[in-house]
Design a protein around this motif. Sequence first.
Motif, PDB file in Angstrom:
ATOM      1  N   LEU A 159       0.837  -1.272  -0.023  1.00 13.69           N
ATOM      2  CA  LEU A 159      -0.003   0.010  -0.196  1.00 13.69           C
ATOM      3  C   LEU A 159       0.947   1.069  -0.041  1.00 13.69           C
ATOM      4  O   LEU A 159       0.590   2.219  -0.577  1.00 13.69           O
ATOM      5  N   ILE A 160       1.922   1.437   0.821  1.00 10.40           N
ATOM      6  CA  ILE A 160       2.533   2.541   0.904  1.00 10.40           C
ATOM      7  C   ILE A 160       3.586   2.665  -0.362  1.00 10.40           C
ATOM      8  O   ILE A 160       3.550   3.974  -1.018  1.00 10.40           O
ATOM      9  N   VAL A 161       3.760   1.557  -1.057  1.00 12.13           N
ATOM     10  CA  VAL A 161       4.421   1.953  -2.327  1.00 12.13           C
ATOM     11  C   VAL A 161       3.560   2.482  -3.542  1.00 12.13           C
ATOM     12  O   VAL A 161       3.908   3.466  -4.302  1.00 12.13           O
ATOM     13  N   VAL A 162       2.313   1.913  -3.600  1.00 10.42           N
ATOM     14  CA  VAL A 162       1.424   2.454  -4.238  1.00 10.42           C
ATOM     15  C   VAL A 162       0.990   4.008  -4.185  1.00 10.42           C
ATOM     16  O   VAL A 162       0.872   4.674  -4.946  1.00 10.42           O
ATOM     17  N   MET A 163       0.843   4.159  -2.754  1.00  7.87           N
ATOM     18  CA  MET A 163       0.570   5.548  -2.585  1.00  7.87           C
ATOM     19  C   MET A 163       1.741   6.534  -2.737  1.00  7.87           C
ATOM     20  O   MET A 163       1.513   7.739  -2.986  1.00  7.87           O
ATOM     21  N   GLY A 164       2.983   6.004  -2.562  1.00  7.95           N
ATOM     22  CA  GLY A 164       4.164   6.814  -3.016  1.00  7.95           C
ATOM     23  C   GLY A 164       4.046   6.920  -4.520  1.00  7.95           C
ATOM     24  O   GLY A 164       4.490   8.342  -4.878  1.00  7.95           O
ATOM     25  N   PHE A 165       3.855   6.046  -5.112  1.00 10.86           N
ATOM     26  CA  PHE A 165       3.601   6.448  -6.688  1.00 10.86           C
ATOM     27  C   PHE A 165       2.607   7.370  -7.191  1.00 10.86           C
ATOM     28  O   PHE A 165       2.857   8.500  -7.929  1.00 10.86           O
ATOM     29  N   LEU A 166       1.438   7.247  -6.392  1.00 12.77           N
ATOM     30  CA  LEU A 166       0.346   8.234  -6.602  1.00 12.77           C
ATOM     31  C   LEU A 166       0.740   9.428  -6.175  1.00 12.77           C
ATOM     32  O   LEU A 166       0.280  10.636  -6.787  1.00 12.77           O
ATOM     33  N   GLU A 167       1.388   9.767  -4.992  1.00  9.04           N
ATOM     34  CA  GLU A 167       1.691  11.111  -4.626  1.00  9.04           C
ATOM     35  C   GLU A 167       2.561  11.727  -5.487  1.00  9.04           C
ATOM     36  O   GLU A 167       2.558  12.975  -5.738  1.00  9.04           O
ATOM     37  N   PHE A 168       3.839  11.145  -5.673  1.00 12.36           N
ATOM     38  CA  PHE A 168       4.777  11.791  -6.496  1.00 12.36           C
ATOM     39  C   PHE A 168       4.177  12.034  -8.106  1.00 12.36           C
ATOM     40  O   PHE A 168       4.921  12.978  -8.511  1.00 12.36           O
ATOM     41  N   GLY A 169       3.380  11.249  -8.496  1.00  9.62           N
ATOM     42  CA  GLY A 169       2.715  11.519  -9.753  1.00  9.62           C
ATOM     43  C   GLY A 169       1.767  12.804  -9.748  1.00  9.62           C
ATOM     44  O   GLY A 169       1.462  13.285 -11.022  1.00  9.62           O
ATOM     45  N   THR A 170       1.415  13.220  -8.621  1.00 12.25           N
ATOM     46  CA  THR A 170       0.546  14.604  -8.630  1.00 12.25           C
ATOM     47  C   THR A 170       1.469  15.574  -9.224  1.00 12.25           C
ATOM     48  O   THR A 170       0.921  16.656  -9.723  1.00 12.25           O
ATOM     49  N   GLY A 171       2.897  15.737  -9.005  1.00 10.02           N
ATOM     50  CA  GLY A 171       3.602  16.803  -8.962  1.00 10.02           C
ATOM     51  C   GLY A 171       3.799  17.289 -10.573  1.00 10.02           C
ATOM     52  O   GLY A 171       3.353  18.545 -10.865  1.00 10.02           O
ATOM     53  N   PRO A 172       3.735  16.244 -11.555  1.00  8.00           N
ATOM     54  CA  PRO A 172       4.065  16.670 -12.938  1.00  8.00           C
ATOM     55  C   PRO A 172       2.733  17.424 -13.277  1.00  8.00           C
ATOM     56  O   PRO A 172       2.656  18.481 -14.197  1.00  8.00           O
ATOM     57  N   SER A 173       1.610  16.763 -12.929  1.00  2.00           N
ATOM     58  CA  SER A 173       0.439  17.294 -13.237  1.00  2.00           C
ATOM     59  C   SER A 173      -0.054  18.580 -13.024  1.00  2.00           C
ATOM     60  O   SER A 173      -0.657  19.417 -13.427  1.00  2.00           O
ATOM     61  N   MET A 174       0.129  18.682 -11.651  1.00  2.00           N
ATOM     62  CA  MET A 174       0.062  19.880 -11.141  1.00  2.00           C
ATOM     63  C   MET A 174       0.909  21.253 -11.930  1.00  2.00           C
ATOM     64  O   MET A 174       0.551  22.332 -11.901  1.00  2.00           O
ATOM     65  N   ALA A 175       2.271  20.945 -11.586  1.00  2.00           N
ATOM     66  CA  ALA A 175       3.039  21.935 -12.625  1.00  2.00           C
ATOM     67  C   ALA A 175       2.704  22.072 -14.125  1.00  2.00           C
ATOM     68  O   ALA A 175       2.615  23.425 -14.505  1.00  2.00           O
ATOM     69  N   ALA A 176       2.201  21.174 -14.698  1.00  2.00           N
ATOM     70  CA  ALA A 176       1.456  21.330 -16.259  1.00  2.00           C
ATOM     71  C   ALA A 176       0.386  21.917 -16.294  1.00  2.00           C
ATOM     72  O   ALA A 176       0.057  22.738 -16.862  1.00  2.00           O
ATOM     73  N   LEU A 177      -0.584  21.849 -15.117  1.00  2.00           N
ATOM     74  CA  LEU A 177      -1.640  22.547 -14.983  1.00  2.00           C
ATOM     75  C   LEU A 177      -1.445  23.826 -14.949  1.00  2.00           C
ATOM     76  O   LEU A 177      -1.910  24.778 -15.452  1.00  2.00           O
ATOM     77  N   ILE A 178      -0.449  24.334 -13.807  1.00  2.00           N
ATOM     78  CA  ILE A 178      -0.272  25.715 -13.758  1.00  2.00           C
ATOM     79  C   ILE A 178       0.451  26.334 -15.175  1.00  2.00           C
ATOM     80  O   ILE A 178       0.161  27.584 -15.366  1.00  2.00           O
ATOM     81  N   GLY A 179       1.019  25.790 -15.734  1.00  2.00           N
ATOM     82  CA  GLY A 179       1.825  26.176 -17.117  1.00  2.00           C
ATOM     83  C   GLY A 179       0.531  26.411 -18.018  1.00  2.00           C
ATOM     84  O   GLY A 179       0.796  27.045 -19.051  1.00  2.00           O
ATOM     85  N   THR A 180      -0.275  25.491 -18.013  1.00  2.00           N
ATOM     86  CA  THR A 180      -1.468  25.787 -19.004  1.00  2.00           C
ATOM     87  C   THR A 180      -2.323  26.930 -18.413  1.00  2.00           C
ATOM     88  O   THR A 180      -2.965  27.778 -19.444  1.00  2.00           O
ATOM     89  N   LEU A 181      -2.689  27.224 -17.370  1.00  2.00           N
ATOM     90  CA  LEU A 181      -3.682  28.154 -16.849  1.00  2.00           C
ATOM     91  C   LEU A 181      -2.848  29.621 -16.436  1.00  2.00           C
ATOM     92  O   LEU A 181      -3.692  30.529 -16.426  1.00  2.00           O
ATOM     93  N   VAL A 182      -1.692  29.727 -16.342  1.00  2.00           N
ATOM     94  CA  VAL A 182      -1.003  30.903 -15.883  1.00  2.00           C
ATOM     95  C   VAL A 182      -0.065  31.516 -16.959  1.00  2.00           C
ATOM     96  O   VAL A 182       0.494  30.399 -17.362  1.00  2.00           O
ATOM     97  N   PRO A 183      -0.010  32.800 -17.115  1.00  2.00           N
ATOM     98  CA  PRO A 183       1.038  33.150 -18.113  1.00  2.00           C
ATOM     99  C   PRO A 183       2.301  32.928 -17.879  1.00  2.00           C
ATOM    100  O   PRO A 183       2.628  32.853 -16.488  1.00  2.00           O
ATOM    101  N   PRO A 184       3.337  32.980 -18.686  1.00  2.00           N
ATOM    102  CA  PRO A 184       4.498  32.605 -18.433  1.00  2.00           C
ATOM    103  C   PRO A 184       5.207  33.479 -17.394  1.00  2.00           C
ATOM    104  O   PRO A 184       5.956  32.763 -16.461  1.00  2.00           O
ATOM    105  N   GLU A 185       5.021  34.657 -17.449  1.00  2.00           N
ATOM    106  CA  GLU A 185       5.606  35.402 -16.646  1.00  2.00           C
ATOM    107  C   GLU A 185       5.169  35.625 -15.181  1.00  2.00           C
ATOM    108  O   GLU A 185       6.012  35.950 -14.130  1.00  2.00           O
TER     109      GLU A 185
END
Length: 397
Positions: A90-116
Amino acid sequence: MGIRLAESVGKGVFMSGNVIYFTLAVGLSPAQVGLGISAASLAGFTASLLLGMVSDRIGARRLLTILFVAEAVGFTLYPLVHSLPVFFALIVVMGFLEFGTGPSMAALIGTLVPPENRVRMRAVMRTVFNIGFSIGSGIAAVAVLGRDVLDAIPLSTAVLIAVAALLVRFLPADRARPTAVRAKKFSAVRDLRFVSVVGLSSVLATHVNIVLVALPLWVLTRTSAPHWTVPLMLVLNTAFVITFQVRASRGADTLSGASRMARRSGVWLAAACGIAAVTTWTSNTVVTMAVLITALLVFSVTEVMQSASAWGMAYGLAPERAPAEYLGTFDLHVISQNVVGPALLSGIVIAFGAWGWGLIAAVVLVAAALIVPAAQRARRPDSPVEDAAPAVPVAGS
C-alpha cells in the motif's frame, strides 16, 4: 489555492503522524516503517516519468483528479493494514500516486497561468502548502494523544484529499495539444543536456536533507547545543519559507534569470555549510546555538532561492510537445534527494566533521559554476528569442 490548502493540510496530518500511527496502530517496528517510506520514495522515480507522459496525453486536470481520488481511497485503506506485506504494497502504491501529482500540477499551472507569472504562482502555492502542512501537523499532534483516535490520521487525510479532487474539477479545462506534436516516449531522459541540468540541480538541492536530517543529527551528536534546538530550527525554517518564498521568486521567471539564481543559491549553500562547520570548534552552548541558528537561516535563504530557480528552469526548458514529462523529470532533482540524500549527507558530516561540511561545500560550488552554461546549452531551438518562459500547453481533457 483551495486545492493546495486542502492537499497540504491532509498531507501534514498524515506525514506528521504516520510513524506513530504505523508503530502504535499497525504494530510495525521503526525500521520497517523507515524502509517502507524509502520504498515509497523510490516509487516516485517511476511516477514522475510515467505519469508525466500520461498527463501529456490525457490532460493534466483529468489525471490530477484521478490521482487525488485514488489517493483518498488509499488513505481509507490504511486502517485495514495489519501485516508487513500489505503495508509495503500500500505505501509503495501511495508513494507512486503522491509523486505523480507533481508533474500534473506543474503542467496545469503552465496551462492556466501566463509564463511571466508561473514561478510566482509556484511560490505562492509552496507558501500555502507550508501553512497547510503546519495546520495538519497540529491536527496530527492532537490525534496522537489518544490511541483510540489514531485511525483519524489517515481518514481525515482521505477526506481532505477528496476535497482537493473535487476542487480540481472546478478549474478550466486544459487546452488541447495536437497529436502530431506529441513527443517520443521517454524523450526527457533521452535529452542529455536537459538531464545534466537536472543532475546539477540535484546537487544544489542538498539543502533539503541537510536541514531535515544532516543538520539535526549534527546538532545531536557533534555539538553542545540542547536537543530542543532541533525543533526550534525546523520551526524557524518553516516560518522563513512561508515569509520569503514569494519574494525570493522575483527574477526566476526566465531561463537566464532562473539559472543565475541557481548559481547564487549554490554560493549561499556553500557558505551555510562553512558556518555549520564552525561549531566543530565552539564549546560554549550559547555561541554554538547562535552559530547553528545563523547557519539555519543561510540554509533557508538557499532553500527559497533554489526552489524558485528550479521552477524557472523547469518551465523554461519544457517543450510544447511534452511539458508534463519534462516537468516530471525535473522533479527527480528533489526525489533523488529523498532517496539517497539522508544517508549520504548525514554520513559525510557525522563521519568527517568539518571536513565533511567542506566536501559538501566544494561539490556544491562546482555545480553552481556549471549550472548557467548547462541551462543555456539545454535551451531548446524553438525557445523564443526574448528570454521568457515558453508557453506550456497540455493535452485536452
